[in-house]
Write an enzyme that holds these catalytic residues in place. Structure first.
Site, PDB file in Angstrom:
ATOM      1  N   ASN A 135      -6.206  12.581 -11.094  1.00  0.00           N
ATOM      2  CA  ASN A 135      -6.947  12.970 -12.305  1.00  0.00           C
ATOM      3  C   ASN A 135      -6.638  14.444 -12.567  1.00  0.00           C
ATOM      4  OD1 ASN A 135      -8.813  14.597 -10.776  1.00  0.00           O
ATOM      5  ND2 ASN A 135      -9.801  12.693 -10.148  1.00  0.00           N
ATOM      6  N   SER A 177      -2.529   4.526 -14.220  1.00  0.00           N
ATOM      7  CA  SER A 177      -3.502   4.330 -15.317  1.00  0.00           C
ATOM      8  C   SER A 177      -4.050   2.914 -15.487  1.00  0.00           C
ATOM      9  CB  SER A 177      -2.927   4.780 -16.679  1.00  0.00           C
ATOM     10  OG  SER A 177      -2.900   6.187 -16.760  1.00  0.00           O
ATOM     11  N   THR A 178      -3.578   1.940 -14.704  1.00  0.00           N
ATOM     12  CA  THR A 178      -4.048   0.555 -14.957  1.00  0.00           C
ATOM     13  C   THR A 178      -5.251   0.156 -14.110  1.00  0.00           C
ATOM     14  OG1 THR A 178      -2.544  -0.487 -13.356  1.00  0.00           O
ATOM     15  CG2 THR A 178      -1.708  -0.153 -15.610  1.00  0.00           C
ATOM     16  N   GLY A 179      -5.799   1.110 -13.353  1.00  0.00           N
ATOM     17  CA  GLY A 179      -7.009   0.838 -12.581  1.00  0.00           C
ATOM     18  C   GLY A 179      -8.213   1.312 -13.365  1.00  0.00           C
ATOM     19  N   VAL A 180      -8.884   2.311 -12.834  1.00  0.00           N
ATOM     20  CA  VAL A 180     -10.087   2.870 -13.474  1.00  0.00           C
ATOM     21  C   VAL A 180      -9.782   3.373 -14.899  1.00  0.00           C
ATOM     22  CG1 VAL A 180     -11.775   4.759 -13.291  1.00  0.00           C
ATOM     23  CG2 VAL A 180     -11.125   3.484 -11.266  1.00  0.00           C
ATOM     24  N   ASP A 226       0.873  -1.175   0.000  1.00  0.00           N
ATOM     25  CA  ASP A 226       0.000   0.000   0.000  1.00  0.00           C
ATOM     26  C   ASP A 226       0.914   1.229   0.000  1.00  0.00           C
ATOM     27  OD1 ASP A 226      -1.545   2.175   0.758  1.00  0.00           O
ATOM     28  OD2 ASP A 226      -2.600   1.109   2.357  1.00  0.00           O
ATOM     29  N   ILE A 227       0.825   2.028  -1.043  1.00  0.00           N
ATOM     30  CA  ILE A 227       1.772   3.138  -1.210  1.00  0.00           C
ATOM     31  C   ILE A 227       1.637   4.208  -0.116  1.00  0.00           C
ATOM     32  CG2 ILE A 227       0.412   4.627  -2.771  1.00  0.00           C
ATOM     33  CD1 ILE A 227       3.077   4.806  -4.466  1.00  0.00           C
ATOM     34  N   ASP A 251      -5.687   7.387  -5.543  1.00  0.00           N
ATOM     35  CA  ASP A 251      -5.871   8.820  -5.284  1.00  0.00           C
ATOM     36  C   ASP A 251      -6.689   9.024  -3.994  1.00  0.00           C
ATOM     37  OD1 ASP A 251      -5.888  11.533  -5.713  1.00  0.00           O
ATOM     38  OD2 ASP A 251      -7.161  11.492  -7.491  1.00  0.00           O
TER      39      ASP A 251
HETATM   40  P1  ADP Z   1      -5.933   5.145 -12.530  1.00  0.00           P
HETATM   41  O1  ADP Z   1      -7.149   6.037 -12.507  1.00  0.00           O
HETATM   42  O2  ADP Z   1      -4.660   5.910 -12.887  1.00  0.00           O
HETATM   43  O3  ADP Z   1      -6.143   3.914 -13.335  1.00  0.00           O
HETATM   44  P2  ADP Z   1      -6.386   3.721  -9.996  1.00  0.00           P
HETATM   45  O4  ADP Z   1      -6.200   4.276  -8.623  1.00  0.00           O
HETATM   46  O5  ADP Z   1      -7.758   3.354 -10.432  1.00  0.00           O
HETATM   47  O6  ADP Z   1      -5.684   4.788 -10.996  1.00  0.00           O
HETATM   48  O7  ADP Z   1      -5.450   2.437 -10.162  1.00  0.00           O
HETATM   49  C1  ADP Z   1      -4.062   2.488 -10.320  1.00  0.00           C
HETATM   50  C2  ADP Z   1      -3.432   1.326  -9.560  1.00  0.00           C
HETATM   51  O8  ADP Z   1      -3.331   1.666  -8.175  1.00  0.00           O
HETATM   52  C3  ADP Z   1      -4.231   0.002  -9.599  1.00  0.00           C
HETATM   53  O9  ADP Z   1      -3.312  -1.078  -9.812  1.00  0.00           O
HETATM   54  C4  ADP Z   1      -4.832  -0.063  -8.193  1.00  0.00           C
HETATM   55  O10 ADP Z   1      -5.042  -1.409  -7.786  1.00  0.00           O
HETATM   56  C5  ADP Z   1      -3.702   0.553  -7.404  1.00  0.00           C
HETATM   57  N1  ADP Z   1      -3.980   0.992  -6.027  1.00  0.00           N
HETATM   58  C6  ADP Z   1      -5.161   1.270  -5.415  1.00  0.00           C
HETATM   59  N2  ADP Z   1      -4.952   1.628  -4.130  1.00  0.00           N
HETATM   60  C7  ADP Z   1      -3.594   1.561  -3.913  1.00  0.00           C
HETATM   61  C8  ADP Z   1      -2.733   1.786  -2.794  1.00  0.00           C
HETATM   62  N3  ADP Z   1      -3.209   2.166  -1.601  1.00  0.00           N
HETATM   63  N4  ADP Z   1      -1.381   1.597  -2.959  1.00  0.00           N
HETATM   64  C9  ADP Z   1      -0.865   1.232  -4.155  1.00  0.00           C
HETATM   65  N5  ADP Z   1      -1.624   1.006  -5.251  1.00  0.00           N
HETATM   66  C10 ADP Z   1      -2.973   1.164  -5.125  1.00  0.00           C
END
Ligand code: ADP
Length: 167
Positions: free
Chosen positions: A24, A117-120, A10-11, A34
């Site tokens: 965004n 960018s690989t999430g939403v 978890d970052i 975010d």
């Molecule tokens: P984007 O809109 O750029 O795609 P997202 O937040 O939807 O961003 O996803 C980007 C990546 O971050 C995904 O792999 C998601 O699983 C990951 N992510 C979500 N929460 C955390 C966190 N607390 N720490 C690290 N990575 C996370």
């Protein structure tokens, strides 16, 4: 020797000079990483982000880390995937490159990235991992301060994708 690490985690919990936020273009918070960063940093982060009046895709802005263990947060809006013919690859590389430039300018030695960018935003994972690792690898020999970059993967499939890259 500068180095790249890929870890699962978890970052918001990582103690580095700067963490990068997959933001965004409003910079006013959202879901995914975010949202997690804004919750962990506390409400003062909104005030700091408000002053930028947004940020174009691929560029980066820096704030303090507030309640996070990281000293700085670098906010970069990655590209939304629209099929791959709309400059997505270059924009994603720009997000990594501009974040690293800003970290270096602020004398950061250690930087952590999420998988931008690989999430939403639905950028294909393998393709994003390749661009991320290549951009970080190309940057490191040019850095004055940054010597350690950690990609913090939130789930197993993200970890596998980044871990499979040559870094
Ligand atoms: P984007 O809109 O750029 O795609 P997202 O937040 O939807 O961003 O996803 C980007 C990546 O971050 C995904 O792999 C998601 O699983 C990951 N992510 C979500 N929460 C955390 C966190 N607390 N720490 C690290 N990575 C996370």
């Amino acid at each position: 020797m500068p180095q790249i690490n890929v870890i699962k985690g978890d970052i918001t919990k990582i103690k580095v000079d700067a963490i990068v936020n997959a933001a965004n273009t409003t910079l006013m918070g959202g879901g995914g990483v975010d949202g997690a960063i804004h919750r962990a940093a506390g409400p003062a982060l909104y005030g700091a982000c408000e002053k930028f009046h947004g940020c174009p895709t691929g560029e980066a802005r820096i704030t303090g880390g507030f309640n996070l263990p990281a000293k700085f947060i670098i906010h970069t809006p990655g590209p939304i995937w629209h099929g791959g013919d709309n400059g997505e690859d270059q924009l994603l590389a720009n997000s990594y490159h501009n974040s690293l430039l800003l970290a270096d300018k602020h004398l950061c030695r250690t930087v952590a990235f999420p998988s931008i960018s690989t999430g939403v935003y639905a950028f294909p994972l393998e393709r994003a991992a390749k661009i991320a690792i290549k951009t970080i690898k190309d940057f490191l020999p040019t850095a004055n301060y940054v010597y350690q970059v950690t990609v913090v993967c939130f789930d197993d499939k993200t970890f596998t994708a980044y871990h499979s890259q040559p870094y």
